[in-house]
Scaffold this motif. Sequence first.
Motif, short mmCIF file in Angstrom:
data_model
loop_
_atom_site.label_atom_id
_atom_site.label_comp_id
_atom_site.label_asym_id
_atom_site.label_seq_id
_atom_site.Cartn_x
_atom_site.Cartn_y
_atom_site.Cartn_z
N HIS A 97 0.86 -1.19 0.00
CA HIS A 97 0.00 0.00 0.00
C HIS A 97 0.89 1.24 0.00
CE1 HIS A 97 -3.88 -1.95 0.35
NE2 HIS A 97 -3.41 -2.71 1.33
N PHE A 99 0.68 4.13 -1.14
CA PHE A 99 0.08 5.39 -0.71
C PHE A 99 -0.34 5.33 0.76
CE2 PHE A 99 -3.95 7.77 -0.02
CZ PHE A 99 -3.38 9.03 0.10
N TRP A 100 -1.14 4.34 1.10
CA TRP A 100 -1.72 4.31 2.43
C TRP A 100 -0.67 4.18 3.54
CZ3 TRP A 100 -5.78 6.69 3.71
CH2 TRP A 100 -6.81 6.87 2.78
N VAL A 108 -13.03 7.67 -10.29
CA VAL A 108 -12.16 7.99 -11.42
C VAL A 108 -12.75 7.28 -12.64
CG1 VAL A 108 -9.85 7.60 -12.42
CG2 VAL A 108 -10.08 8.38 -10.03
N SER A 115 -5.95 3.19 -12.50
CA SER A 115 -4.61 2.64 -12.21
C SER A 115 -3.48 3.58 -12.61
CB SER A 115 -4.41 1.27 -12.89
OG SER A 115 -5.48 0.43 -12.55
N ARG A 175 -2.72 6.16 -10.55
CA ARG A 175 -2.42 6.82 -9.26
C ARG A 175 -3.06 8.20 -9.14
NH1 ARG A 175 -1.06 2.58 -6.35
NH2 ARG A 175 -0.37 4.04 -4.74
N LEU A 176 -4.22 8.36 -9.76
CA LEU A 176 -4.97 9.60 -9.62
C LEU A 176 -5.67 9.66 -8.25
CD1 LEU A 176 -5.15 11.85 -11.67
CD2 LEU A 176 -7.31 10.90 -12.49
N ALA A 177 -6.13 8.50 -7.76
CA ALA A 177 -6.87 8.47 -6.49
C ALA A 177 -6.05 9.04 -5.33
CB ALA A 177 -7.39 7.06 -6.20
N THR A 190 -16.13 4.80 4.19
CA THR A 190 -16.36 3.36 4.05
C THR A 190 -15.89 2.94 2.66
OG1 THR A 190 -18.59 3.72 3.17
CG2 THR A 190 -18.42 3.34 5.53
N PHE A 224 -18.07 9.23 -2.55
CA PHE A 224 -18.17 9.46 -4.00
C PHE A 224 -16.82 9.65 -4.68
CE2 PHE A 224 -22.14 11.22 -2.04
CZ PHE A 224 -22.98 10.16 -2.38
N LEU A 225 -15.79 8.98 -4.17
CA LEU A 225 -14.50 8.95 -4.88
C LEU A 225 -14.70 8.15 -6.16
CD1 LEU A 225 -11.44 9.16 -5.32
CD2 LEU A 225 -11.17 7.22 -3.75
S1 NHW Z 1 -15.80 3.73 -1.54
C1 NHW Z 1 -16.10 3.84 -3.26
C2 NHW Z 1 -14.88 4.20 -4.04
N1 NHW Z 1 -15.19 4.31 -5.47
C3 NHW Z 1 -15.30 3.28 -6.29
O1 NHW Z 1 -15.08 2.15 -5.95
C4 NHW Z 1 -15.77 3.62 -7.70
C5 NHW Z 1 -15.16 2.78 -8.77
N2 NHW Z 1 -13.70 2.82 -8.68
C6 NHW Z 1 -12.98 3.92 -8.98
O2 NHW Z 1 -13.48 4.96 -9.36
C7 NHW Z 1 -16.65 5.23 -0.92
C8 NHW Z 1 -11.47 3.80 -8.80
O3 NHW Z 1 -11.12 2.43 -8.82
C9 NHW Z 1 -10.96 4.48 -7.50
C10 NHW Z 1 -9.48 4.19 -7.33
C11 NHW Z 1 -11.16 5.97 -7.60
C12 NHW Z 1 -11.69 3.93 -6.26
N3 NHW Z 1 -10.69 4.31 -0.93
O4 NHW Z 1 -5.70 5.92 -8.77
P1 NHW Z 1 -5.28 4.55 -8.42
C13 NHW Z 1 -15.69 6.38 -0.96
O5 NHW Z 1 -15.79 7.20 -1.86
C14 NHW Z 1 -6.23 3.25 -3.24
C15 NHW Z 1 -9.44 4.69 -0.61
O6 NHW Z 1 -4.17 3.99 -9.24
P2 NHW Z 1 -7.87 3.60 -9.30
C16 NHW Z 1 -14.66 6.52 0.11
C17 NHW Z 1 -5.49 1.95 -3.48
O7 NHW Z 1 -5.43 1.19 -2.28
N4 NHW Z 1 -8.35 4.33 -1.31
O8 NHW Z 1 -6.52 3.53 -8.42
C18 NHW Z 1 -13.36 7.12 -0.38
C19 NHW Z 1 -4.14 2.45 -3.93
O9 NHW Z 1 -3.37 2.91 -2.83
P3 NHW Z 1 -2.23 1.94 -2.21
C20 NHW Z 1 -8.54 3.57 -2.39
O10 NHW Z 1 -8.46 2.28 -9.27
C21 NHW Z 1 -12.34 7.23 0.74
C22 NHW Z 1 -4.49 3.69 -4.74
O11 NHW Z 1 -5.83 4.08 -4.31
C23 NHW Z 1 -9.81 3.13 -2.77
O12 NHW Z 1 -7.60 4.24 -10.62
C24 NHW Z 1 -11.06 7.87 0.29
C25 NHW Z 1 -4.54 3.38 -6.23
O13 NHW Z 1 -4.87 4.56 -6.88
C26 NHW Z 1 -10.91 3.53 -1.99
N5 NHW Z 1 -12.17 3.18 -2.28
O14 NHW Z 1 -8.78 4.61 -8.45
C27 NHW Z 1 -10.08 8.05 1.42
N6 NHW Z 1 -9.69 2.40 -3.89
O15 NHW Z 1 -1.70 2.63 -0.99
C28 NHW Z 1 -10.43 9.23 2.29
C29 NHW Z 1 -8.39 2.36 -4.17
O16 NHW Z 1 -2.92 0.65 -1.87
C30 NHW Z 1 -9.37 9.45 3.37
N7 NHW Z 1 -7.69 3.05 -3.27
O17 NHW Z 1 -1.18 1.76 -3.27
C31 NHW Z 1 -9.68 10.67 4.22
C32 NHW Z 1 -9.39 11.96 3.49
C33 NHW Z 1 -9.81 13.23 4.28
C34 NHW Z 1 -8.96 13.45 5.50
C35 NHW Z 1 -9.32 14.68 6.27
C36 NHW Z 1 -8.57 14.98 7.51
#
Ligand code: NHW
Length: 388
Positions: A2, A4-5, A140, A146, A148-150, A172, A137-138
């Motif tokens: 992880h 990033f995390w 991409v 993939s 690393r925009l997230a 969540t 509502f995160l």
């Molecule tokens: S969960 C729903 C999230 N959305 C979706 O699943 C929709 C479909 N998927 C996508 O759009 C409810 C993409 O796959 C997303 C990732 C955008 C999910 N939470 O850009 P990369 C929420 O909205 C990590 C957190 O290459 P991608 C809650 C992943 O582990 N992290 O991936 C949101 C990796 O990091 P690592 C997530 O597939 C909470 C990195 O992103 C994640 O193109 C956010 C990869 O990035 C997820 N659901 O885009 C956190 N999914 O360390 C809020 C993947 O493992 C934190 N990743 O390498 C708090 C912030 C505020 C703090 C204030 C003090």
Amino acid sequence: IHKFWETQPVGQFKDVGDSSLAEGPIEPPTPLSEVKQEPYNLPSAYEWTTCDMDSEETCLEVYNLLKNNYVEDDENLFRFNYSREFLGWALRPPGYFASWHIGVRAKASKKLVAFISGVPARIRVREHVVKMAEINFLCVHKKLRSKRLAPVMIKEVTRRVHLENIWQAAYTAGVVLPTPITTCQYWHRSLNPKKLIDVGFSRLGARMTMSRTIKLYKLPDSPVTPGFRKMELRDVPAVTRLLRNYMSQFSVAPDFDETDVEHWLLPKESVVDSFLVESQYTREVTDFCSFYTLPSSILGNQTYSTLKAAYSYYNVSTKTPLLQLMNDALIVAKKKDFDVFNALDVMENESFLKELKFGPGDGQLHYYLYNYRIRHALKPSELGLVLL
Ligand code: NHW
Ligand code: EN5
């Protein structure tokens, strides 16, 4: 694993079970003057945009991005389809910050290609009420995955939350990240079993015919509890008192005041439904139940395009048994033409799920806190928080 995390102030897997670590903030707040003033860098073809959710046009762009690119089940049969009215409600609670509604556009076409949002909330963790952002509502666009925009989006929303002097967040996800405060199970109660089977949401049980299945899930035409009625504006003070008292038993729960209850729980057509039980003689509000409307698109079915789902929200029983209250919720949901009623095993939900013929789903929901350590993971029944 992880990349990033590992860099973020969240409970790390290596620390699980380490009881020398105290409960509470992981990092102290920094002076506001030390918060980065400029947005994080995006790949050069993209630019940040603040999405004005008062604008019908922008709301429609966010809606369309999510409708086509948001969360799917593990077999890609269904995709969440939050309505425009729902997004307007979810993203503009009391005291919301427009700057937390963050989009990414392609510079050339101005097309919205990614989104992340936060809303402010007071969340109680045991005896401490903490100001937090609820992140949701995160998304991409499928074609930009993939890259690393997230992580950039998460850092940017974090920066904008910090600018409001807030240092914690709750979120969540269906995926496992470092590290859940609890993991909940989705349960589903069929209201329209034939459609659910036709679209692949559920299957005909062993030794079951369609007509036996339909009979199994039949419900009465109207609620059975005397005094069961829709919540109204005048009920806000009583519902707030009832809810605050009830929520005090959970380890993590929202700290709702009357303004929050009016926003989050007053019925809003096709968004949130709330009912209460008013005792006949004393006119006291003794029980409460609610659910929100979240349809899913059915991907590639000839006959049906949407699955109408109700999601259990906040429920309180003091006089009416929870089982009977939730059976009435099922009855009104069925009357409103929902196909399925979903619930998590949070709060006291376990007490009615099996008896009311809910079955476990294939999905789980992990709950997380940002910059707040919990000493031990919670049981789902210790959690009093439902995010949308
Ligand atoms: S969960 C729903 C999230 N959305 C979706 O699943 C929709 C479909 N998927 C996508 O759009 C409810 C993409 O796959 C997303 C990732 C955008 C999910 N939470 O850009 P990369 C929420 O909205 C990590 C957190 O290459 P991608 C809650 C992943 O582990 N992290 O991936 C949101 C990796 O990091 P690592 C997530 O597939 C909470 C990195 O992103 C994640 O193109 C956010 C990869 O990035 C997820 N659901 O885009 C956190 N999914 O360390 C809020 C993947 O493992 C934190 N990743 O390498 C708090 C912030 C505020 C703090 C204030 C003090
Ligand atoms: C944050 N706000 O997987 C949201 N849903 O069980 C982000 N399964 O609907 C996190 N796969 O089990 C979202 N039918 C995480 C959830 C993502 C969506 C998801 C699951 C939850 C779901 C259904 C359909 C499965 C289709 C194939 C499911 C079985 C129902 C059956 C009814 C009769 C009694 C037994 C169960």
